[in-house]
Design a protein around this motif. Structure first.
Motif, short mmCIF file in Angstrom:
data_model
loop_
_atom_site.label_atom_id
_atom_site.label_comp_id
_atom_site.label_asym_id
_atom_site.label_seq_id
_atom_site.Cartn_x
_atom_site.Cartn_y
_atom_site.Cartn_z
N LEU A 1 0.83 -1.21 0.00
CA LEU A 1 0.00 0.00 0.00
C LEU A 1 0.86 1.26 0.00
N THR A 2 1.93 1.26 0.79
CA THR A 2 2.79 2.46 0.84
C THR A 2 3.59 2.61 -0.45
N VAL A 3 4.02 1.49 -1.06
CA VAL A 3 4.69 1.59 -2.36
C VAL A 3 3.75 2.20 -3.39
N SER A 4 2.49 1.79 -3.35
CA SER A 4 1.51 2.34 -4.28
C SER A 4 1.29 3.84 -4.05
N LEU A 5 1.19 4.26 -2.78
CA LEU A 5 1.01 5.69 -2.49
C LEU A 5 2.23 6.49 -2.92
N ALA A 6 3.43 5.93 -2.73
CA ALA A 6 4.64 6.63 -3.16
C ALA A 6 4.63 6.84 -4.67
N TYR A 7 4.12 5.85 -5.40
CA TYR A 7 4.09 5.96 -6.86
C TYR A 7 2.97 6.90 -7.32
N VAL A 8 1.80 6.78 -6.71
CA VAL A 8 0.65 7.60 -7.11
C VAL A 8 0.88 9.07 -6.79
N SER A 9 1.66 9.35 -5.74
CA SER A 9 1.86 10.74 -5.31
C SER A 9 2.91 11.48 -6.12
N ILE A 10 3.55 10.83 -7.08
CA ILE A 10 4.59 11.51 -7.86
C ILE A 10 4.03 12.71 -8.60
N GLY A 11 2.85 12.54 -9.21
CA GLY A 11 2.26 13.64 -9.97
C GLY A 11 1.91 14.82 -9.09
N ALA A 12 1.24 14.55 -7.95
CA ALA A 12 0.84 15.64 -7.05
C ALA A 12 2.07 16.32 -6.44
N ALA A 13 3.09 15.53 -6.07
CA ALA A 13 4.30 16.13 -5.52
C ALA A 13 5.05 16.94 -6.58
N GLY A 14 4.97 16.46 -7.84
CA GLY A 14 5.66 17.17 -8.92
C GLY A 14 5.11 18.56 -9.16
N ILE A 15 3.82 18.77 -8.90
CA ILE A 15 3.24 20.10 -9.07
C ILE A 15 3.21 20.86 -7.75
N LEU A 16 3.95 20.35 -6.74
CA LEU A 16 4.14 21.01 -5.45
C LEU A 16 2.85 21.14 -4.66
N ASP A 17 1.96 20.15 -4.80
CA ASP A 17 0.79 20.12 -3.93
C ASP A 17 1.26 19.77 -2.52
N SER A 18 0.79 20.49 -1.53
CA SER A 18 1.29 20.34 -0.15
C SER A 18 1.08 18.92 0.37
N ILE A 19 -0.15 18.41 0.26
CA ILE A 19 -0.42 17.05 0.74
C ILE A 19 0.34 16.02 -0.09
N GLY A 20 0.44 16.27 -1.38
CA GLY A 20 1.18 15.36 -2.25
C GLY A 20 2.64 15.25 -1.84
N ILE A 21 3.26 16.38 -1.48
CA ILE A 21 4.66 16.35 -1.03
C ILE A 21 4.81 15.56 0.26
N ILE A 22 3.90 15.77 1.20
CA ILE A 22 3.99 15.06 2.49
C ILE A 22 3.84 13.55 2.28
N ILE A 23 2.83 13.17 1.48
CA ILE A 23 2.60 11.74 1.26
C ILE A 23 3.75 11.11 0.49
#
Length: 777
Positions: free
Chosen positions: A156-178
């Motif tokens: 589950l955490t590997v999946s969240l790390a992969y899914v959050s790449i897009g949100a973290a890439g656009i500097l979404d705050s929650i996306g970066i934390i996750i």
């Protein structure tokens, strides 16, 4: 530990959090396209330097030197991350000032950039829901596996790390934390999993025992991510720090597995090491290290992360006890094809780059297409080659089928001389030559005999044949003939000679067929010699003392009678009594005057008959488990465990490794041992928890049984043998295995059985005919 009902709420809580976070991250990724335009500030204006998606930029007429005015209706100077990042990461609308002072407005949709749409949205979405289904499957079908809870959290955490790449890439705050926290927590969970797995394999853990300390690292990542959101200028520092911690944790994991494999040499650790190294290498060397050291990527995060998707599924396929198919076979094939495809793809890209001056930006997509296509091509080729092997590899027919027919033909002979004659006939028939002989050299008299009476050899030829240094399976071509070693004992040395006279050339397929046939023939001769020796011993025994043979017959007769008595007693007490009850019910029903309730009475009789048939089927399966020959040991044991589950009032934790044993008799022995151990647990243990594990070892297998039941004294077991311990000991002793038991009143029981296949030394754990008691199993 077992995922019990009291703890199931944690699973559903984790699934709920996973769904909420994942759906939010996918929504953020879809709502604002990732464009990644590199900028520089000049005289208070932000100029375009380079675009990550060059094809899209060219289509939108975005060129280096253009000035960005507004982003999503906001003046560009008001975007906080540009002051320290110099990259415009995401936008829905852009207002750009061209070099001729004209203004253009660009509206961006996710589908406008196919690479971004597929890599950051479609692939993560598919992986997200696939991981959800796998987690549900593991929870519902593998509750008795003590490692399943950690494994579920890990995927589950590997999946969240992969899914959050897009949100973290656009500097979404929650996306970066996750993204940052899940990158670290997945590796910490992996270390935790390895710690439990080493205990499960009874291997010494070579790293620190207090794994919980590492869970502080994801908490630190959350804290630093919140700080970087409040103070954006420190975001690049914490991003690099997260990658460094990720790199260190990964290095620790690889060192643990590598050193442990060098120490213990267990196949499970070898598979684990391959399962982690192969997916992590592209992400590590093509993204993480270049980003840390040079602040530049060879492959982008979204592409290199595709390899990480293999990790949880390789764990599932290689570590779960319930396997639908032989995953190790496919992993071995994949590793073989991976090496060939990787080298070929690199060679192809180097050629294209040198011949066509292909830009580097197009290399990544072409690499994956060529690499995956090559792997698929190898699989397809193997399947086609197998189905077309009869005409592809030989114009004379299928060599594999010919090998079976030849082995079946020569295997019917019972004397060594007849065996060699039949062997020569088969060789001459299949190789289409009459010049085939077997030379038998008497090591005592130095005389040579041949299966061919008419054939004579010169002294030089004879010396060349006999002095040739041949090993088992070797086939060598000399000036006049092919020679091959067949068999040697203390009296004779036998060599195959095929005269070619420089006119016969054996193809590779024929040589392979002949080599395999020679190995079979050597085993046939050994077995024939054993039978002949046994017959000679019985003959001498009869001549020396006639009382010996009746004694042997008496022993065998008593053994058979004992087995028949036990079976008759079981059938008398169960099936026969049930049949008598049914007969009485039918008699009452026939002579009854009342015709009411006929259907109800017939239903009761029918139920009794079905129960009796089920009991009879159970006895037949115990005598000869049908699944053992059809579907193999694993399927037979799984069905047996399911039956035990229905009868047991204790928690049963089990593991069944897939074994690759040359001696098929061991499969029946293992099944009987499982039957005896489980019957003891059901009848005598009165335990709350019972564990039984069938483990693969490097050269055999091991069975570990333990329960927390009432236990007993060793003297009672040895004297009464009421628990079948002596029978299990005799089965293990027949294959020169080790059998040890540890028990006492109120302390439960643990049994360890270890068999090394092909071991000819007596290593039974006994002493003076008694069972050996060990304090530690």
């Amino acid at each position: 530990m077992v995922l019990s009902n009291s703890k199931s709420k944690w699973f559903w809580l984790a699934i709920s959090i996973y769904l909420i976070m994942g759906l939010y991250l996918l929504y953020v990724t879809f709502s604002k396209p990732f464009i990644n335009i590199e900028l520089k500030e000049k005289n208070g204006e932000w100029l375009v330097v380079d675009s990550y998606y060059k094809d899209w930029a060219t289509k939108q007429q975005i060129e280096p030197g253009d000035i960005i005015i507004n982003v999503d209706g906001t003046e560009i100077n008001n975007i906080p991350n540009l002051k320290y990042d110099f990259v415009l990461r995401a936008a829905n609308d852009l207002t750009i000032k061209k070099s001729n002072s004209s203004l253009i407005r660009i509206h961006i949709k996710p589908l406008d950039i196919p690479q971004q749409f597929y890599y950051l949205l479609i692939a993560p979405t598919c992986y997200f829901f696939l991981t959800l289904l796998i987690s549900l499957y593991l929870y519902l079908n593998q509750k008795n596996n003590p490692l399943v809870k950690i494994l579920i959290f890990f995927i589950l955490t590997v999946s969240l790390a992969y899914v959050s790449i897009g949100a973290a890439g656009i500097l979404d705050s929650i996306g970066i934390i996750i993204n940052r926290s899940s990158m670290l927590v997945c590796l910490v969970l992996l270390i935790h999993f390895l710690r439990k797995y080493f205990l499960f394999l009874n291997l010494k853990w070579i790293f620190i025992d207090n794994i919980k300390v590492f869970y502080l690292l994801p908490l630190m990542a959350v804290f630093f991510s919140v700080c970087s959101i409040i103070y954006p200028f420190i975001n690049p520092i914490f991003s690099s720090l997260t990658l460094w911690i990720f790199f260190i944790l990964l290095t620790v994991i690889l060192c643990i597995l590598g050193i442990s494999y060098l120490i213990f040499k267990t196949p499970q650790l070898k598979i684990l090491l391959s399962s982690i190294i192969i997916p992590f290498l592209p992400f590590l060397f093509l993204y993480a290290l270049p980003e840390i050291i040079f602040n530049k990527q060879v492959l982008s995060a979204e592409i290199s992360s595709l390899f990480l998707m293999l990790i949880p599924y390789s764990f599932i396929c290689t570590q779960l006890t319930e396997r639908i198919f032989d995953m190790e076979y496919f992993i071995t094939r994949l590793r073989h094809y991976f090496n060939f495809s990787f080298v070929f793809t690199i060679w192809l890209l180097m050629g294209l780059y040198w011949l066509t001056d292909m830009p580097i930006s197009s290399m990544a997509e072409l690499f994956f297409f060529a690499f995956l296509s090559s792997i698929a091509l190898f699989y397809i080729k193997e399947k086609i080659d197998y189905h077309k092997r009869k005409i592809l590899f030989s114009t004379k027919g299928d060599y594999i089928h010919r090998l079976y027919t030849t082995v079946d033909s020569i295997g019917r002979v019972v004397k060594i001389e007849d065996l060699l004659d039949k062997f020569v006939q088969e060789i001459a028939l299949h190789l289409e030559t009459k010049h085939v002989h077997v030379l038998t050299y008497d090591l005592q008299t130095h005389q040579v005999t041949s299966t061919s009476i008419s054939k004579e050899y010169t002294q030089n030829q004879m010396n060349e044949i006999l002095l040739e240094n041949l090993r088992m399976g070797d086939i060598k071509k000399t000036e006049h003939f092919y020679i091959a070693f067949i068999h040697q004992d203390i009296n004779y040395k036998r060599i195959l000679v095929v005269d070619h006279n420089k006119s016969i050339y054996l193809k590779d397929e024929e040589l392979l067929w002949l080599e395999l046939l020679l190995l079979y023939l050597n085993n046939f001769i050994e077995n024939t010699k054993m039978v002949e020796d046994l017959l000679d011993q019985l003959k001498h025994m009869k001549e020396a003392d006639k009382s010996q043979l009746p004694w042997l017959n008496k022993l065998l007769w008593l053994r058979f009678e004992q087995e028949k008595y036990q079976l008759a007693q079981e059938l008398h007490d169960t099936v026969l009594q049930e049949q008598l009850h049914i007969a009485r019910e039918m008699d009452v029903f026939i002579h009854a005057k009342r015709t009411t309730d006929i259907r109800m009475n017939l239903t009761k009789i029918h139920d009794h008959m079905i129960a009796s048939l089920n009991d009879l089927r159970g006895y037949c399966e115990n005598l000869k488990p049908p699944l053992l020959d059809t579907l193999g040991l694993n399927a037979a044991l799984e069905k047996f465990i399911q039956k035990v589950h229905k009868r047991a009032d204790f928690v049963l934790i089990y593991t069944i490794d897939r074994l690759y044993l040359e001696d098929e008799r061991l499969n029946l022995i293992i099944y009987r041992l499982f039957q005896e151990l489980m019957n003891n647990a059901l009848k005598h243990s009165h335990a709350n928890t019972v564990e039984i594990h069938l483990l693969e070892t490097e050269d055999g297998f091991e069975i570990n049984y333990s329960d927390d039941g009432v236990g007993c004294k060793m003297d009672e077991i040895i004297v009464s043998d009421s628990m079948g311990i002596r029978g299990m000991q005799e089965r293990v002793q027949a294959f020169n295995g080790q059998f040890s038991i540890n028990t006492d009143v109120g302390e439960g029981m643990s049994i360890r059985i270890k068999v090394i296949e092909g071991n000819h030394t007596h290593s039974m754990a006994t002493k003076d005919g008694q069972l050996l008691v060990k304090n530690n199993i």
